[in-house]
Design an enzyme around this catalytic site. Structure first.
Site, mmCIF file in Angstrom:
data_model
loop_
_atom_site.group_PDB
_atom_site.id
_atom_site.type_symbol
_atom_site.label_atom_id
_atom_site.label_comp_id
_atom_site.label_asym_id
_atom_site.label_seq_id
_atom_site.Cartn_x
_atom_site.Cartn_y
_atom_site.Cartn_z
ATOM 1 C CE1 TYR A 178 93.183 57.114 110.472
ATOM 2 C CE2 TYR A 178 92.238 59.238 111.013
ATOM 3 C CZ TYR A 178 93.305 58.479 110.589
ATOM 4 O OH TYR A 178 94.502 59.088 110.291
ATOM 5 C CB SER A 221 94.540 61.813 112.898
ATOM 6 O OG SER A 221 93.471 62.470 112.244
ATOM 7 C CE LYS A 246 95.825 57.561 113.112
ATOM 8 N NZ LYS A 246 97.222 57.056 113.007
#
Length: 254
Positions: free
Chosen positions: A159, A146, A163
């Site tokens: 999150y 991402s 990543k």
């Protein structure tokens, strides 16, 4: 004069494992690899969700099969990959998001995200690489990361952390497995219209934030990832490993 020849973007004769193939980026990546000639193994936790995709690919003249695979179950994943492999290509799009303000993060949300996005991705990548190493074959392993692996975002502390971790193990694996001809890279999309991003786009303030940050002025579609997946999987990317291919519309250019 002998002119140089462009390396092939075709994937004929290659076997590709696509995890998280039941929707969104994973589904689109599976279609792209199949269109480029690869035999595609579609993997997700529920194999039932993949039947329509497998049938559509087969009807279009491609080769596709279905594998029930929960990437967060390391033992089951390693067994399935060992039995079904070796795979020349991996695209791992299995992942989840538990967005919340950092002060409101629960341990359960942290564990769920890290178990799939980090631990699951790590051991899936390793399992495919192990099969290639034992078969003495080169390969291309791609994790869908991402843009949040390069920046931070509101409500995305967990999150983004997962990543960032994916980028770290990708670089280390690329260094270790380079001598074996095994390439390891990530694709880092911006916000793409998928079921995973629906909760963001349902909020006008969040959608406005996204649209303002993307320099090309539009939200991404799954088609924007398809060419990147084929490129990294193919001989056209033969000298690319340990890197992140940004497909972010200029978000991280600042």
């Amino acid at each position: 004069m002998e002119l140089p020849r462009t390396p092939s973007f075709r994937l004929d004769g290659k076997r590709a494992l696509v995890a998280g193939a039941s929707s969104g980026i994973g589904l689109a990546s599976a279609v792209a690899l199949a269109e480029a000639g690869a035999e595609v193994v579609l993997a997700a936790r529920s194999a039932d969700k993949l039947s329509d995709l497998a049938e559509a690919l087969t009807a279009a003249g491609h080769t596709a099969s279905v594998l029930s695979l929960d990437v967060s179950d390391v033992d089951a994943t390693e067994a399935a990959v060992a039995e079904g492999g070796p795979f020349d290509i991996l695209v791992n799009s299995a992942g989840l998001a538990r967005h919340a303000p950092a002060l409101d993060t629960t341990e359960a949300d942290f564990d769920a995200a890290s178990d799939l996005n980090v631990k699951g991705a790590y051991f899936l990548t390793r399992a495919v690489a192990r099969g290639l190493a034992e078969a003495r074959k080169p390969g291309s392993l791609i994790n869908i990361s991402s843009q949040m692996a390069k920046v931070g975002g509101v409500d995305r502390a967990v999150y983004a952390a997962t990543k960032h971790a994916v980028e770290g193990f990708t670089k280390s694996m690329a260094i270790e497995w380079g001598p074996l001809g095994i390439r390891v890279n990530t694709i880092c999309p911006t916000f793409i219209v998928t079921p995973l991003t629906k909760q963001t786009f349902d909020r006008p303030d969040r959608r406005a934030w996204v649209e303002e940050k993307i320099k090309l002025g539009r939200i991404g579609e799954v088609e924007d990832i398809m060419g990147a997946a084929v490129f990294l999987a193919s001989d056209a990317a033969a000298l690319i490993t340990g890197t992140a291919l940004m497909v972010d519309g200029g978000w991280t250019a600042d």
